[in-house]
Design a protein around this motif. Structure first.
Motif, PDB file in Angstrom:
ATOM      1  N   LEU A   1     -18.922 -15.476  17.275  1.00 24.74           N
ATOM      2  CA  LEU A   1     -18.174 -15.202  16.051  1.00 24.74           C
ATOM      3  C   LEU A   1     -18.798 -15.934  14.866  1.00 24.74           C
ATOM      4  O   LEU A   1     -19.026 -15.344  13.799  1.00 24.74           O
ATOM      5  N   LEU A   2     -19.082 -17.224  15.038  1.00 22.05           N
ATOM      6  CA  LEU A   2     -19.664 -18.007  13.951  1.00 22.05           C
ATOM      7  C   LEU A   2     -21.078 -17.537  13.603  1.00 22.05           C
ATOM      8  O   LEU A   2     -21.483 -17.573  12.433  1.00 22.05           O
ATOM      9  N   LEU A   3     -21.823 -17.105  14.612  1.00 23.70           N
ATOM     10  CA  LEU A   3     -23.163 -16.574  14.351  1.00 23.70           C
ATOM     11  C   LEU A   3     -23.083 -15.259  13.578  1.00 23.70           C
ATOM     12  O   LEU A   3     -23.844 -15.026  12.633  1.00 23.70           O
ATOM     13  N   GLU A   4     -22.165 -14.366  13.981  1.00 24.06           N
ATOM     14  CA  GLU A   4     -22.018 -13.086  13.296  1.00 24.06           C
ATOM     15  C   GLU A   4     -21.537 -13.267  11.861  1.00 24.06           C
ATOM     16  O   GLU A   4     -21.955 -12.550  10.950  1.00 24.06           O
ATOM     17  N   GLN A   5     -20.648 -14.235  11.657  1.00 24.99           N
ATOM     18  CA  GLN A   5     -20.132 -14.487  10.313  1.00 24.99           C
ATOM     19  C   GLN A   5     -21.167 -15.164   9.421  1.00 24.99           C
ATOM     20  O   GLN A   5     -20.993 -15.233   8.205  1.00 24.99           O
ATOM     21  N   GLY A   6     -22.237 -15.658  10.034  1.00 23.82           N
ATOM     22  CA  GLY A   6     -23.275 -16.331   9.256  1.00 23.82           C
ATOM     23  C   GLY A   6     -22.985 -17.790   9.002  1.00 23.82           C
ATOM     24  O   GLY A   6     -23.737 -18.457   8.279  1.00 23.82           O
ATOM     25  N   THR A   7     -21.909 -18.299   9.572  1.00 22.01           N
ATOM     26  CA  THR A   7     -21.585 -19.723   9.410  1.00 22.01           C
ATOM     27  C   THR A   7     -22.622 -20.569  10.128  1.00 22.01           C
ATOM     28  O   THR A   7     -23.057 -21.613   9.617  1.00 22.01           O
TER      29      THR A   7
ATOM     30  N   ARG B   1     -15.832 -10.539  18.055  1.00 17.99           N
ATOM     31  CA  ARG B   1     -17.139 -10.232  17.463  1.00 17.99           C
ATOM     32  C   ARG B   1     -16.959  -9.234  16.329  1.00 17.99           C
ATOM     33  O   ARG B   1     -16.109  -8.348  16.380  1.00 17.99           O
ATOM     34  N   ARG B   2     -17.780  -9.383  15.313  1.00 17.04           N
ATOM     35  CA  ARG B   2     -17.639  -8.528  14.131  1.00 17.04           C
ATOM     36  C   ARG B   2     -17.903  -7.069  14.466  1.00 17.04           C
ATOM     37  O   ARG B   2     -17.241  -6.166  13.953  1.00 17.04           O
ATOM     38  N   GLY B   3     -18.886  -6.811  15.324  1.00 17.69           N
ATOM     39  CA  GLY B   3     -19.190  -5.439  15.675  1.00 17.69           C
ATOM     40  C   GLY B   3     -20.357  -5.351  16.640  1.00 17.69           C
ATOM     41  O   GLY B   3     -20.846  -6.362  17.159  1.00 17.69           O
TER      42      GLY B   3
ATOM     43  N   TYR C   1     -19.344  -1.811  12.580  1.00 17.37           N
ATOM     44  CA  TYR C   1     -17.954  -2.014  12.974  1.00 17.37           C
ATOM     45  C   TYR C   1     -17.060  -1.031  12.229  1.00 17.37           C
ATOM     46  O   TYR C   1     -17.451  -0.439  11.209  1.00 17.37           O
ATOM     47  N   LEU C   2     -15.870  -0.839  12.758  1.00 21.41           N
ATOM     48  CA  LEU C   2     -14.906   0.071  12.150  1.00 21.41           C
ATOM     49  C   LEU C   2     -14.169  -0.640  11.023  1.00 21.41           C
ATOM     50  O   LEU C   2     -13.870  -1.842  11.126  1.00 21.41           O
TER      51      LEU C   2
END
Length: 645
Positions: free
Chosen positions: A565-571, A470-472, A512-513
């Motif tokens: 992951l895909l949701l967080e990335q906006g894909t 996850r991005r953050g 996120y860091l």
């Protein structure tokens, strides 16, 4: 009597000495005032309670005498009278020399840090010169190594007048050296007497510790927090409009009875201070104490004019030996009010004798559950310096992320609000505290700010470790975790600083860091490609997540991680709980809508479904998405195109 303004310097002189050594007779010889005011005192020939008189030494220099009892049974009254004195007049009878209460009274003056004094050898007419000189030697031995080591020792006789002029000259010289009291402080007056005056009502008296007070002003009585109006004021038996620090003051109070204000109470200004049940202190046990002081000992606590039972919680050991000093917390059986820098006396529970005293360093401390803690002891040692530039950061650290407001800083330090602002600004420049809000004022210590920053970083590190794909962490989730420790204003300030320092990154409400990188295994990469391809090919009629999940190989947990992951990335974009679309499909949808018409053109839900060959299940969520993207807006049952690409 007409009101007048008294100008000049005022010095409070307290008598000290053994019973029947002639303190009251000496004051009468000096001032013409008999300070024995009680019938029992007249009958028994001893002073039981505090008496008062005044003497003008010269133009602009007046002393007020506080005559205290010498009998061991009335030492608590002596302590009430000793509150606020500038000089001590130690009285020793020539025919008895230094006695038990002489020593105890003198030790009390040392513990209260009285800075100056002189000695009167009374009843000098009753002994030979040789005896008188011997008494002077014994007195000098008592004073050796103390603040009175070089004090004048004057032989006097209240009956013949011998030595009185020399004594007055000594008083004049010492009184001139006493520093003027600071009238810029907050008004405080410990009550040593409360009585009814016929035709006027309740009257209280005391030595005005600090600040000033005027007729018609409102005062608050602590610890009861009752209020009263100042109807009249007298200083040295003269009616005045205002009274100032250092003056013996009588205050006629309106709106309160004598049963509601008594010895031990403190008069101050309203809404500034809080009474407390615990004080952190620096405690000294007298070398003459008959035994060590043990942890949790029950003692008599004397502060100002108050006497309260308390327990001594030693913080540096299990017991305190005679002559030693330590940090301690006193837990009182009744509340009272003090300020850092006030001095106190402790007397043993039984037999009742003075055993020590010390300095109050914190009036609203936390309960110290861990004794011997170096962190706690280090903070308390800083408080003993009594410098607000050093103590306010310690108090602010105690408050943690909740911070300290202006009112609490005033309550805990005794500083006036205008002084607080200046000192806070100075401490901010030095990096000792941070101002979270200026109106209303709210500060946190630099130490707490650092701890909150580290907590945020730690939470994000933990999140990245638990959810590496996850991005953050959602900003709102992090805020909810931190709000248990700090108010929103403190959280917002710390977050802003971390973002400004680029120690963390905020994108689309996700934190996120900077060093966090998403690294996929070959298996995870394949699943990501499969899932992305599945939704891209589905276009505007994607499967439900349950249907899509069944087409993928792998554990449910892994599938869920790849989806996040895909949701967080906006894909991928989730429009409803069960409808997920590929971002590319949504972008193409917006282009198609713009191709169907120009700004202001309208279309129905049915037309929209027909254009894209979709059912209502997909049509309504997609229209709501277009509304949120400002591509369309709803007008009745239709949609209107509101901008061109």
């Amino acid at each position: 009597m007409a009101e007048e303004e008294l100008s000049g310097k005022y010095v409070i002189v307290g008598t000290a000495g053994h019973i029947d050594h002639g303190k009251t007779e000496l004051i009468k010889a000096l001032t013409g005032v008999d300070t024995d005011r009680l019938k029992e005192e007249k009958e028994r020939g001893i002073t039981i309670d505090i008496g008062f008189a005044s003497l003008e030494l010269e133009q602009g220099l007046r002393v007020g005498f506080v005559d205290v009892p010498g009998h061991e049974r009335f030492v608590k009254n002596m302590l009430a009278g000793a509150a606020g004195i500038d000089l001590v007049l130690l009285v020793v009878a020539a025919n008895e020399s230094v006695m038990l209460q002489t020593r105890e009274h003198f030790e009390i003056c040392r513990l209260l840090r009285v800075k100056k004094g002189l000695v009167a050898i009374t009843k000098s007419d009753l002994v030979e010169d040789e005896i008188r000189e011997l008494v002077k030697l014994e007195v000098a031995e008592l004073l050796k190594g103390s603040f009175m080591e070089d004090a004048p020792i004057v032989g006097v006789s209240s009956k013949t007048g011998e030595g009185l002029e020399e004594l007055v000259a000594g008083l004049r010289s010492l009184a001139a050296e006493v520093e003027a009291k600071d009238t810029s402080g907050v008004f405080r007056l410990p009550v040593d007497r409360s009585f009814v005056m016929r035709g006027f009502g309740t009257v209280v008296t005391g030595s005005l510790f600090s600040g000033e007070i005027g007729v018609e002003e409102t005062v608050e009585i602590l610890p009861s927090k009752l209020r009263a109006r100042v109807r009249g004021l007298q200083v040295f038996n003269k009616s005045v409009r205002r009274a100032f620090a250092g003056q013996r003051t009588a205050i006629n109070l309106q709106g309160i009875s004598t049963a509601e204000v008594r010895r031990g109470d403190i008069l101050t200004l309203p809404d500034l201070f809080l009474p407390g049940h615990m004080f952190d202190v620096q405690l000294t046990l007298l070398p003459t104490s008959p035994r060590p002081l043990v942890h949790l000992a029950r003692v008599r606590f004397h502060l100002g004019t108050a006497e309260i039972m308390c327990r001594v919680h030693l913080l540096e050991g299990k017991r305190l030996l005679p002559g030693e000093e330590t940090l301690a917390q006193l837990r009182l059986e009744k509340p009272t009010f003090a300020l850092p820098g006030d001095r106190f006396i402790i007397r043993s529970y039984s037999p009742i004798t003075t055993i020590g005293g010390g300095l109050i360093i914190d009036i609203l401390p936390l309960k110290h559950k861990k004794r011997y803690s170096e962190k706690v002891l280090g903070a308390l040692r800083t408080l003993t310096e009594l410098d607000p530039r050093r103590t306010i950061p310690v108090f602010a650290t105690d408050k943690g992320g909740a911070g300290m407001g202006e009112k609490e800083i005033v309550s805990r330090t005794g500083l006036k609000p205008e002084k607080v602002r200046g000192i806070v600004a100075e401490m901010e420049q030095k990096g000792l505290i941070h101002i979270i809000s200026r109106e209303p004022l709210l500060i946190i210590s630099a130490e707490v700010a650092q701890e909150l920053s580290e907590s945020i970083i730690s939470l994000l590190k933990g999140f990245h470790k638990t959810y590496p794909l996850r991005r953050g962490m959602p900003h709102k989730e992090l805020q909810e975790k931190l709000l248990r420790r700090a108010p929103f204003s403190a959280f917002k300030w710390v977050m802003a600083n971390l973002l400004a320092e680029q120690r963390l990154i905020l994108e689309k409400e996700v934190l996120y860091l900077p060093e966090h990188q998403i690294t996929l295994s070959p298996r995870e990469s394949r699943m990501k490609e499969e899932l992305e391809s599945l939704y891209r090919k589905a276009g505007l009629t994607p499967p439900s997540w349950e249907e899509a999940s069944q087409k993928l190989s792998g554990t449910p947990n892994l599938k869920s991680k790849i989806l996040h992951l895909l949701l967080e990335q906006g894909t991928l974009v989730r429009l409803t709980e069960d409808l997920i679309f590929h971002q590319q499909s949504l972008n193409e949808l917006k282009k198609s809508v713009y191709q169907k018409g120009t700004s202001g053109d309208r279309f129905s839900v049915g037309e929209f479904k027909e254009w894209f060959k979709i059912t209502r299940k997909y049509g309504i969520p997609l229209l709501e998405y277009l509304d949120s993207e400002k591509v369309t807006r709803r007008v009745g049952d239709e949609r209107e195109i509101i901008r061109k690409e």
